[in-house]
Design an enzyme around this catalytic site. Structure first.
Site, short mmCIF file in Angstrom:
data_model
loop_
_atom_site.label_atom_id
_atom_site.label_comp_id
_atom_site.label_asym_id
_atom_site.label_seq_id
_atom_site.Cartn_x
_atom_site.Cartn_y
_atom_site.Cartn_z
N ALA A 160 0.86 -1.17 -0.13
CA ALA A 160 0.02 0.00 -0.06
C ALA A 160 0.83 1.32 0.14
O ALA A 160 0.64 2.41 -0.70
CB ALA A 160 -0.87 -0.07 1.15
N LEU A 161 1.90 1.30 0.86
CA LEU A 161 2.86 2.45 0.72
C LEU A 161 3.60 2.61 -0.61
O LEU A 161 3.67 3.77 -1.20
CB LEU A 161 3.92 2.19 1.97
CG LEU A 161 3.09 2.23 3.27
CD1 LEU A 161 4.13 1.95 4.48
CD2 LEU A 161 2.34 3.61 3.56
N THR A 238 12.44 4.86 4.26
CA THR A 238 11.37 5.18 5.20
C THR A 238 10.63 3.89 5.99
O THR A 238 9.68 3.91 6.58
CB THR A 238 10.32 6.31 4.88
OG1 THR A 238 9.74 5.71 3.75
CG2 THR A 238 10.70 7.70 4.51
N ALA A 239 11.41 2.95 5.67
CA ALA A 239 10.61 1.40 5.98
C ALA A 239 11.47 1.16 7.41
O ALA A 239 10.82 1.02 8.40
CB ALA A 239 11.19 0.54 4.61
N ARG A 240 12.55 0.40 7.13
CA ARG A 240 13.39 -0.23 8.34
C ARG A 240 14.69 0.27 8.07
O ARG A 240 15.41 -0.29 7.01
CB ARG A 240 13.10 -1.61 8.26
CG ARG A 240 11.79 -2.01 8.76
CD ARG A 240 11.40 -1.62 10.31
NE ARG A 240 10.15 -2.13 10.81
CZ ARG A 240 9.19 -1.32 10.70
NH1 ARG A 240 9.19 -0.10 10.24
NH2 ARG A 240 7.93 -1.49 11.28
N ASP A 264 14.54 7.90 7.50
CA ASP A 264 13.89 7.98 8.60
C ASP A 264 14.10 7.06 9.65
O ASP A 264 13.24 7.18 10.70
CB ASP A 264 12.32 8.23 8.28
CG ASP A 264 11.43 8.52 9.37
OD1 ASP A 264 11.65 9.69 10.10
OD2 ASP A 264 10.21 7.97 9.58
N GLU A 269 16.89 1.68 17.28
CA GLU A 269 16.07 2.90 17.80
C GLU A 269 15.62 2.85 19.21
O GLU A 269 15.31 1.78 19.54
CB GLU A 269 15.04 3.09 16.74
CG GLU A 269 15.27 3.43 15.39
CD GLU A 269 14.10 3.51 14.50
OE1 GLU A 269 14.55 3.55 13.30
OE2 GLU A 269 13.10 2.94 14.70
N HIS A 290 12.25 8.65 12.81
CA HIS A 290 11.46 7.73 12.76
C HIS A 290 9.97 8.44 12.85
O HIS A 290 9.04 7.82 13.61
CB HIS A 290 11.57 6.57 13.56
CG HIS A 290 10.77 5.42 13.17
ND1 HIS A 290 11.24 4.06 13.10
CD2 HIS A 290 9.66 5.05 12.48
CE1 HIS A 290 10.42 3.32 12.95
NE2 HIS A 290 9.43 3.87 12.09
N ALA A 292 8.11 9.63 10.01
CA ALA A 292 7.35 9.73 8.48
C ALA A 292 5.96 9.12 8.98
O ALA A 292 4.87 9.67 8.15
CB ALA A 292 8.18 8.65 7.71
N TRP A 293 5.71 8.30 9.93
CA TRP A 293 4.38 7.65 10.37
C TRP A 293 3.23 8.37 10.95
O TRP A 293 2.23 7.99 11.11
CB TRP A 293 4.73 6.30 10.66
CG TRP A 293 5.18 6.45 12.21
CD1 TRP A 293 6.37 6.53 12.48
CD2 TRP A 293 4.32 6.31 13.46
NE1 TRP A 293 6.58 6.54 14.01
CE2 TRP A 293 5.14 6.35 14.39
CE3 TRP A 293 2.90 6.26 13.87
CZ2 TRP A 293 4.88 6.48 15.85
CZ3 TRP A 293 2.63 6.04 15.09
CH2 TRP A 293 3.43 6.20 15.98
#
Length: 323
Positions: A160-161, A238-240, A264, A269, A290, A292-293
């Site tokens: 979806a992203l 922007t994932a992992r 991001d 973390e 982190h 972005a979400w």
């Protein structure tokens, strides 16, 4: 009479939203945050039947101490914090959050792309140093600026992203190529083209990662991949954090192997003070924490879906189950 469920939210402050209580009999306990070392004890002492966690890890040794636990509601999409194999063995249902960040994360992805392509950090530094004020012209040159229009965006991952990022990219006039594990049924309708890993890596002007972190994807971008990218290319993650070898990326940016990167996420973390990317001070590297979400709209969608997942499980129709 059915005994009330006992719900423990281990890191409530990680979700800044209104979280409604489930519409069934329950006891609710929440902690602002929980260290991993305290997680099992807090759940065990409460005899929790439902655990909610965003980033608090629940490993095999933790789950072994929790005989009452029946369901884990992960308040995020990524589920690498939970030992899924042990959860399956124990019959513990794990549900996650899906498709809640389809606006906020793609927008953040493009914020990173645009800031790097337009050299915003470098030009801001020039202004702070007084260079524009001393310029002989009305404008200040010195850093090459490039348009997104006409560029090739390569996507690793097309859930979806990734699909939402592709939609925005097309509006910018970008060509989009995609490498993903499953064939794309709607590639033509989406205006994208499937491509091999090598083609995405070697021909993209910008590469954006939208994959989960697994044993197969860990360090999928390392020194040998970076050197195959175009020297003018940008890498956006922007994932992992674990998808990219951080030391290799820092070396590549310092040496000009690629043009820039926007991240991001980091492998650990919150990051330790000596993280190589945390301490990278280059105008062609952007790091955000982190976030972005984390638009307010997305967090509320997440909070609502979290309780929807728990209520569905309690009703015998579990949803968003991670297998």
């Amino acid at each position: 009479m059915t005994e009330a469920h006992r719900i423990v939210f281990l890191d409530r402050d990680s979700v800044i939203a209104n979280i409604r209580k489930p519409a069934f009999a329950h006891e609710w306990t929440e902690y602002p945050a929980t260290a991993h070392a305290d997680a099992a004890a807090r759940l065990r002492d409460a005899r929790a039947t439902i655990a909610i966690t965003n980033k608090v890890k629940l490993r095999a040794e933790d789950l072994a101490q929790l005989p009452d636990l029946k369901m884990i509601g992960v308040a995020a999409t990524g589920t690498d914090i939970v030992d899924l194999a042990v959860a399956r063995e124990r019959g513990i249902v794990v549900s996650n959050i899906r498709n809640y960040a389809v606006h906020t994360l793609p927008e953040h992805t493009f914020a990173l792309m645009l800031a790097l392509r337009r050299q915003l950090v470098a030009y801001r530094a020039d202004i702070e140093a007084g260079l524009w004020q001393k310029s002989e012209r009305f404008c200040l040159f010195g850093h090459p600026v490039s348009d997104l229009a006409g560029s090739r965006l390569g996507l690793f991952g097309y859930g979806a992203l990734g699909r939402s990022v592709a939609q925005i990219a097309r509006a910018f006039g970008m060509e989009v190529i995609v490498h993903t594990r499953s064939p794309l049924a709607d590639a033509k309708a989406d205006g994208v083209r499937e491509a091999s890993f090598d083609e995405v890596l070697e021909t993209s002007d910008i590469i954006s990662l939208h994959l989960p972190l697994t044993d197969k994807t860990r360090n999928m971008i390392s020194a040998k991949e970076l050197i195959r990218m175009k020297r003018s290319a940008l890498l956006i993650n922007t994932a992992r954090g674990g998808l990219v070898d951080e030391t290799a990326l820092a070396d590549a940016l310092r040496a000009g192997v690629i043009a820039g990167a926007g991240f991001d996420v980091l492998t650990q973390e919150p990051p330790p003070a000596d993280n190589v990317l945390l301490n990278l001070r280059l105008p062609n590297f952007l790091l955000t924490p982190h976030s972005a979400w984390a638009s307010s709209q997305a967090m509320q969608v997440l909070a609502d879906q979290l309780i929807d997942n728990i209520e569905a499980w309690q009703a015998g129709t579990p949803r968003n189950v991670v297998t």
